[in-house]
Scaffold this motif. Structure first.
Motif, PDB file in Angstrom:
ATOM      1  N   GLU A 414       0.798  -1.254  -0.016  1.00 24.09           N
ATOM      2  CA  GLU A 414      -0.199   0.035   0.063  1.00 24.09           C
ATOM      3  C   GLU A 414       0.867   1.134  -0.020  1.00 24.09           C
ATOM      4  OE1 GLU A 414      -1.842   2.213   3.606  1.00 24.09           O
ATOM      5  OE2 GLU A 414      -2.874   0.313   3.391  1.00 24.09           O
ATOM      6  N   LEU A 415       2.087   1.214   0.526  1.00 25.55           N
ATOM      7  CA  LEU A 415       3.011   2.295   0.762  1.00 25.55           C
ATOM      8  C   LEU A 415       3.924   2.311  -0.324  1.00 25.55           C
ATOM      9  CD1 LEU A 415       3.664   2.304   4.393  1.00 25.55           C
ATOM     10  CD2 LEU A 415       2.269   3.664   3.187  1.00 25.55           C
ATOM     11  N   ASP A 416       3.769   1.306  -1.360  1.00 20.22           N
ATOM     12  CA  ASP A 416       4.774   1.165  -2.528  1.00 20.22           C
ATOM     13  C   ASP A 416       6.086   0.849  -1.964  1.00 20.22           C
ATOM     14  OD1 ASP A 416       5.312   1.318  -5.158  1.00 20.22           O
ATOM     15  OD2 ASP A 416       5.979   3.342  -5.185  1.00 20.22           O
ATOM     16  N   ILE A 417       6.046  -0.063  -1.068  1.00 19.77           N
ATOM     17  CA  ILE A 417       7.322  -0.293  -0.458  1.00 19.77           C
ATOM     18  C   ILE A 417       7.298  -1.929  -1.035  1.00 19.77           C
ATOM     19  CG2 ILE A 417       8.793  -1.390   1.506  1.00 19.77           C
ATOM     20  CD1 ILE A 417       7.170   1.156   2.993  1.00 19.77           C
ATOM     21  N   PRO A 418       8.750  -2.142  -1.583  1.00 14.21           N
ATOM     22  CA  PRO A 418       8.751  -3.560  -2.401  1.00 14.21           C
ATOM     23  C   PRO A 418       8.782  -4.792  -1.294  1.00 14.21           C
ATOM     24  CG  PRO A 418      10.738  -2.258  -2.750  1.00 14.21           C
ATOM     25  CD  PRO A 418       9.815  -1.370  -2.048  1.00 14.21           C
ATOM     26  N   VAL A 419       8.215  -5.970  -1.413  1.00 11.62           N
ATOM     27  CA  VAL A 419       8.323  -6.980  -0.794  1.00 11.62           C
ATOM     28  C   VAL A 419       8.680  -8.248  -1.649  1.00 11.62           C
ATOM     29  CG1 VAL A 419       6.892  -5.972   1.013  1.00 11.62           C
ATOM     30  CG2 VAL A 419       5.791  -7.589  -1.110  1.00 11.62           C
ATOM     31  N   PRO A 420       9.343  -9.402  -1.128  1.00 14.27           N
ATOM     32  CA  PRO A 420       9.398 -10.623  -2.001  1.00 14.27           C
ATOM     33  C   PRO A 420       7.875 -10.971  -2.689  1.00 14.27           C
ATOM     34  CG  PRO A 420      10.573 -10.630   0.125  1.00 14.27           C
ATOM     35  CD  PRO A 420       9.664  -9.552   0.063  1.00 14.27           C
ATOM     36  N   ALA A 553      20.659   3.848  -1.708  1.00 10.64           N
ATOM     37  CA  ALA A 553      19.799   2.775  -1.110  1.00 10.64           C
ATOM     38  C   ALA A 553      19.636   3.022   0.419  1.00 10.64           C
ATOM     39  CB  ALA A 553      20.665   1.419  -1.477  1.00 10.64           C
ATOM     40  N   ARG A 554      20.635   3.507   1.134  1.00  9.14           N
ATOM     41  CA  ARG A 554      20.447   3.689   2.575  1.00  9.14           C
ATOM     42  C   ARG A 554      19.100   4.725   2.588  1.00  9.14           C
ATOM     43  NH1 ARG A 554      20.663   6.579   6.939  1.00  9.14           N
ATOM     44  NH2 ARG A 554      20.929   8.362   5.688  1.00  9.14           N
ATOM     45  N   ARG A 555      19.045   5.865   1.904  1.00  5.32           N
ATOM     46  CA  ARG A 555      18.051   6.767   1.782  1.00  5.32           C
ATOM     47  C   ARG A 555      16.869   6.063   1.754  1.00  5.32           C
ATOM     48  NH1 ARG A 555      19.378  11.762  -1.579  1.00  5.32           N
ATOM     49  NH2 ARG A 555      17.407  12.699  -0.774  1.00  5.32           N
ATOM     50  N   PHE A 556      16.678   5.340   0.700  1.00  6.74           N
ATOM     51  CA  PHE A 556      15.509   4.754   0.366  1.00  6.74           C
ATOM     52  C   PHE A 556      14.856   3.626   1.467  1.00  6.74           C
ATOM     53  CE2 PHE A 556      13.609   0.412  -1.104  1.00  6.74           C
ATOM     54  CZ  PHE A 556      12.391   1.030  -1.606  1.00  6.74           C
ATOM     55  N   LEU A 557      15.932   3.062   2.269  1.00  5.63           N
ATOM     56  CA  LEU A 557      15.576   2.089   3.281  1.00  5.63           C
ATOM     57  C   LEU A 557      15.012   3.000   4.431  1.00  5.63           C
ATOM     58  CD1 LEU A 557      18.615  -0.451   3.294  1.00  5.63           C
ATOM     59  CD2 LEU A 557      16.154  -1.018   2.914  1.00  5.63           C
ATOM     60  N   VAL A 558      15.877   3.940   4.696  1.00  5.24           N
ATOM     61  CA  VAL A 558      15.373   4.934   5.874  1.00  5.24           C
ATOM     62  C   VAL A 558      14.145   5.404   5.486  1.00  5.24           C
ATOM     63  CG1 VAL A 558      16.110   7.059   7.096  1.00  5.24           C
ATOM     64  CG2 VAL A 558      17.663   5.223   6.720  1.00  5.24           C
ATOM     65  N   ALA A 559      13.786   5.931   4.742  1.00 11.10           N
ATOM     66  CA  ALA A 559      12.718   6.482   4.299  1.00 11.10           C
ATOM     67  C   ALA A 559      11.465   5.582   4.251  1.00 11.10           C
ATOM     68  CB  ALA A 559      12.630   7.304   2.722  1.00 11.10           C
ATOM     69  N   SER A 560      11.561   4.337   3.886  1.00 11.88           N
ATOM     70  CA  SER A 560      10.473   3.310   3.886  1.00 11.88           C
ATOM     71  C   SER A 560      10.373   2.897   5.195  1.00 11.88           C
ATOM     72  CB  SER A 560      11.066   2.135   2.744  1.00 11.88           C
ATOM     73  OG  SER A 560      11.209   2.311   1.651  1.00 11.88           O
ATOM     74  N   CYS A 561      11.201   2.913   6.001  1.00 10.34           N
ATOM     75  CA  CYS A 561      11.031   2.280   7.353  1.00 10.34           C
ATOM     76  C   CYS A 561      10.493   3.382   8.262  1.00 10.34           C
ATOM     77  CB  CYS A 561      12.442   1.972   8.152  1.00 10.34           C
ATOM     78  SG  CYS A 561      13.406   0.596   7.348  1.00 10.34           S
ATOM     79  N   LEU A 562      10.734   4.587   7.886  1.00 12.56           N
ATOM     80  CA  LEU A 562      10.132   5.564   8.772  1.00 12.56           C
ATOM     81  C   LEU A 562       8.452   5.479   8.283  1.00 12.56           C
ATOM     82  CD1 LEU A 562      12.724   8.663   8.442  1.00 12.56           C
ATOM     83  CD2 LEU A 562      11.868   7.333  10.633  1.00 12.56           C
ATOM     84  N   LYS A 563       8.095   5.363   6.970  1.00 13.78           N
ATOM     85  CA  LYS A 563       6.647   5.171   6.339  1.00 13.78           C
ATOM     86  C   LYS A 563       6.203   4.046   7.388  1.00 13.78           C
ATOM     87  CE  LYS A 563       7.160   6.964   1.769  1.00 13.78           C
ATOM     88  NZ  LYS A 563       7.028   6.017   0.297  1.00 13.78           N
ATOM     89  N   LEU A 564       6.746   2.913   7.522  1.00 13.43           N
ATOM     90  CA  LEU A 564       6.127   2.013   8.138  1.00 13.43           C
ATOM     91  C   LEU A 564       6.065   2.266   9.535  1.00 13.43           C
ATOM     92  CD1 LEU A 564       8.338  -0.771   6.170  1.00 13.43           C
ATOM     93  CD2 LEU A 564       5.704  -0.813   6.239  1.00 13.43           C
ATOM     94  N   THR A 585      17.435  -4.547  -5.364  1.00 14.53           N
ATOM     95  CA  THR A 585      16.383  -3.768  -4.918  1.00 14.53           C
ATOM     96  C   THR A 585      16.113  -4.446  -3.299  1.00 14.53           C
ATOM     97  OG1 THR A 585      15.420  -3.493  -6.976  1.00 14.53           O
ATOM     98  CG2 THR A 585      13.936  -3.052  -4.882  1.00 14.53           C
ATOM     99  N   PRO A 586      16.169  -3.542  -2.340  1.00 11.58           N
ATOM    100  CA  PRO A 586      15.726  -4.192  -1.061  1.00 11.58           C
ATOM    101  C   PRO A 586      14.259  -4.361  -1.046  1.00 11.58           C
ATOM    102  CG  PRO A 586      17.077  -1.958  -0.983  1.00 11.58           C
ATOM    103  CD  PRO A 586      16.732  -2.123  -2.380  1.00 11.58           C
ATOM    104  N   ARG A 587      13.993  -5.497  -0.399  1.00 14.47           N
ATOM    105  CA  ARG A 587      12.534  -5.803  -0.339  1.00 14.47           C
ATOM    106  C   ARG A 587      12.399  -6.182   1.290  1.00 14.47           C
ATOM    107  NH1 ARG A 587      10.038  -6.585  -5.018  1.00 14.47           N
ATOM    108  NH2 ARG A 587      11.041  -6.431  -7.092  1.00 14.47           N
ATOM    109  N   LEU A 588      11.062  -5.752   1.653  1.00 11.35           N
ATOM    110  CA  LEU A 588      11.019  -5.891   2.954  1.00 11.35           C
ATOM    111  C   LEU A 588      10.565  -7.220   3.549  1.00 11.35           C
ATOM    112  CD1 LEU A 588      10.435  -4.115   5.836  1.00 11.35           C
ATOM    113  CD2 LEU A 588       7.891  -4.218   5.164  1.00 11.35           C
ATOM    114  N   LEU A 589      11.052  -7.721   4.546  1.00 10.57           N
ATOM    115  CA  LEU A 589      10.750  -9.067   4.913  1.00 10.57           C
ATOM    116  C   LEU A 589       9.771  -9.185   6.153  1.00 10.57           C
ATOM    117  CD1 LEU A 589      14.053 -10.956   5.164  1.00 10.57           C
ATOM    118  CD2 LEU A 589      12.484 -10.836   3.374  1.00 10.57           C
ATOM    119  N   GLU A 590      10.043  -8.028   7.365  1.00  7.30           N
ATOM    120  CA  GLU A 590       9.138  -8.070   8.614  1.00  7.30           C
ATOM    121  C   GLU A 590       9.678  -6.672   9.352  1.00  7.30           C
ATOM    122  OE1 GLU A 590      10.007 -11.111  11.773  1.00  7.30           O
ATOM    123  OE2 GLU A 590      11.048 -11.821  10.276  1.00  7.30           O
ATOM    124  N   VAL A 591       8.645  -6.628  10.320  1.00  6.31           N
ATOM    125  CA  VAL A 591       8.690  -5.453  11.074  1.00  6.31           C
ATOM    126  C   VAL A 591       8.672  -5.576  12.397  1.00  6.31           C
ATOM    127  CG1 VAL A 591       7.724  -3.250  11.817  1.00  6.31           C
ATOM    128  CG2 VAL A 591       7.611  -3.837   9.468  1.00  6.31           C
TER     129      VAL A 591
END
Length: 635
Positions: A414-420, A553-564, A585-591
């Protein structure tokens, strides 16, 4: 945007714009000082000869002793701090708002064997006590970034506060009058063989700031950034008046710095800079008695008297007691709190009503769950909510969300964050008519944490292995609920840790990745149950190291984690686990809200890389919760 170590993705870029000023964000400085900054301004800020010459000039004006304390304020990647430390100055500190630049500075200090105290922080609210420094440098044109000049005055007032009586400050800022008359409206230049930058500039509507737009392009991969920033233009009269207003004396203007870059092209704000020194004449700040009353904190833990199905022996063992001992030892170092401990779940509700309610707040470290049942981890904060007792960490809804990996995947999408790619099945259904993803895959319980049920045998290369893995998982964990079958990604195994709270009182810890180099050949590269719970397993040798990522990549990860973090309702601290796919491409596994708090856990490893001790990490979590519950003053 480049989202990984592999392929780059073209960022969204604006076309022609009528007003550059309308695109400048008030807090543009939060994100712009990254690897691109070192590319575009590297001919000045990454030139060793220029740094040496500047330090020579600064020392000739200030003449500090080798044991005088010096603060390099807005230090960037620490070029002046490191040069001073390399010359034998022993009490050097550096502070900057950029996580990327401070991380780079710390790494360079380690590589060079230099002792410099680098901190990430805001120059308007310094984390140093009064009368801490003999000298403050504000070098490299790092003044005038804020939206108003009142914020710039706050920087000077804070510097005044932390300087000792008789201390001196040196300002190195752009020559505002010169730039008003000589700025280049449009330019472009090659940064290196692969990158070039195009710039547009204009004065703000009030002529007080110079607005710049930079479009940075890679010759093969296209536009990397389209960014806007602004800097306030001060002349000598403005600065003198501001320093006087902030209490400084003996204000002197010295020969300006006329920068000579190796590219000899567009120097922008660095072309001609004013050098000003001033002194602080004040009395020593009276030592105030600490009137802050210690907060009473009750620490709630798992129950060592009860069975715990997550642990290999199903009971608390010697290592668990040692971990709890390390926790108590670390907490004893935090002088602002008085701690009590509770772990008897059979009387938890009555204890919370009677004793727990007397605490200022609860440090909820019961990640085992109520009665050591991981499905009941949310029951502890639920009880605290019912009794209106404040506590650290995620609320029941947050814990419920994150316990369900499939649900987190949906929110990430929903947040346009890639997942496997993945699908969820019932463990009773082990026959697949249509298989929607390619092998290899990894089989996980959809509900749960602590890597329960995830072993080397969870990685499957064909249908037969998949069916066996599902049966094994059912046998291992009993009623495991639905099963997540996920494509097994082969890239780096990445974790991001955040301590604090949105919108802006948080710290992102250094990103780490798992080092599988010690793993015997043929073993799948996963950090599963064996790595965390079996000291005899080959997986026990896995270590965590700073992640090898591009700044994009780090900026993308941080921005995505802050959204989550915000969307899932995380509070105070959380950890986010990612994996890099074959395209980079980083893909989220879990929070993981309320992630593992133990001294050798992933969060503590991240903190260690940032030179934050275990006790300090725990203190950061407590302070984040305290500020959230009681406000900044902790009352």
């Amino acid at each position: 945007m480049n989202k990984g170590n592999g392929k780059q993705h073209i960022t969204t870029v604006l076309g022609p714009v009528e007003s550059l000023e309308s695109y400048v964000k008030a807090d543009w400085w939060r994100e712009i000082f990254n690897a691109n900054y070192l590319r575009t301004d590297g001919d000045v800020v990454d030139d060793e000869s220029i740094t040496k010459a500047e330090v020579d000039f600064f020392l000739s004006l200030l003449n500090p002793g080798f044991h005088d304390s010096i603060l390099d304020l807005c230090c960037g990647q620490g070029r002046h701090s490191l040069e001073l430390a390399g010359r034998g100055y022993s009490k050097i500190c550096g502070l900057d708002r950029s996580h990327y630049l401070i991380t780079r500075a710390r790494k360079q200090a380690r590589n060079d064997g230099l002792s410099v105290g680098f901190r990430e922080g805001d120059a308007r609210k310094l984390s140093y006590s009064a009368d801490s420094f003999d000298f403050i440098l504000l070098p490299g044109n790092s003044f005038g970034y804020f939206e108003t000049n009142e914020d710039d005055k706050r920087v000077l007032k804070e510097a005044f506060r932390v300087l000792r009586p008789g201390g001196r400050i040196l300002l190195d800022i752009t020559d505002g009058d010169y730039l008003r008359e000589n700025f280049v409206p449009r330019s472009w230049e090659w940064i290196d063989q692969n990158h070039f930058v195009c710039r547009e500039r204009s004065l703000s509507s009030d002529d007080e700031r110079l607005i710049t737009r930079e479009v940075i392009t890679h010759v093969k991969n296209g536009v990397m950034a389209d960014q806007f920033y602004a800097e306030r233009l001060y002349n000598s009269g403005d600065i003198r008046a501001m320093l006087n207003e902030c209490g400084y004396t003996s204000i002197e203007f010295h020969d300006p710095i006329i920068t000579d870059s190796r590219r000899n092209q567009d120097l922008g704000m660095m072309a001609r800079r004013l050098i000003i020194t001033a002194s602080v004449e004040k009395e020593w700040t009276p030592k105030k008695k600490v009137s802050r009353k210690k907060k009473k904190v009750a620490v709630v833990l798992g129950d060592p008297r009860l069975k715990d199905v997550i642990k290999p022996s199903c009971v608390f063992d010697e290592d668990d007691y040692r971990t709890i001992g390390r926790l108590k030892e670390a907490l004893s170092e935090l002088g602002d709190y008085e701690f009590t401990y509770f772990d008897n779940h059979s009387s938890m509700l009555s204890w919370l009503r009677q004793s727990g309610s007397k605490a200022d707040f609860i440090f909820n470290l019961c990640d085992e769950g109520f009665l050591n049942d991981p499905r009941k981890e949310l029951h502890v904060p639920a009880a605290l909510e019912i009794l209106s007792i404040p506590y650290t960490g995620g609320n029941p809804q947050c814990l419920a969300y994150c316990y369900d990996k499939s649900l987190v995947r949906g929110i990430a999408k929903e947040l346009d964050i890639p997942v496997p790619r993945a699908f969820v099945i019932n463990p009773e259904d082990s026959s697949f008519i249509e298989f929607p993803i390619h092998f290899p895959v990894i089989v996980k319980p959809n509900f749960g944490d602590s890597s329960f049920g995830i072993t080397q045998n969870s990685v499957c290369r064909d249908i037969s292995e998949l069916q066996d893995a599902i049966l094994r998982l059912k046998s291992f964990s009993g009623d495991c609920g639905t099963v997540l079958v996920e494509e097994f990604l082969t890239g780096g195994d990445i974790s991001v840790g955040i301590i604090g709270n949105l919108p802006d009182k948080y710290e992102v810890l250094p990103v780490i990745e798992e080092d599988y180099s010690s793993l015997p050949r043929g073993y799948p590269k996963i950090c599963g149950y064996e790595a965390k719970w079996d000291p005899e397993s080959p997986y026990a040798g896995i270590t965590s190291i700073p992640a090898d990522l591009s700044e994009e990549a780090r900026r993308f990860l941080v921005a995505s984690c802050l959204k989550l973090f915000g969307r899932l309702g995380c509070r105070d601290y959380a950890r986010f686990d990612w994996r890099i796919d074959s395209n980079g491409t980083p893909r989220l596994l879990e929070v993981n809200p309320n992630p593992g708090w133990c001294w050798d856990g992933h969060l503590a490893k991240m903190a260690g890389i940032a030179e934050i001790t275990y006790a300090e990490m725990l203190g950061m979590i407590l302070k984040a919760a305290e500020d959230r519950i009681f406000g900044d003053n902790g009352k």
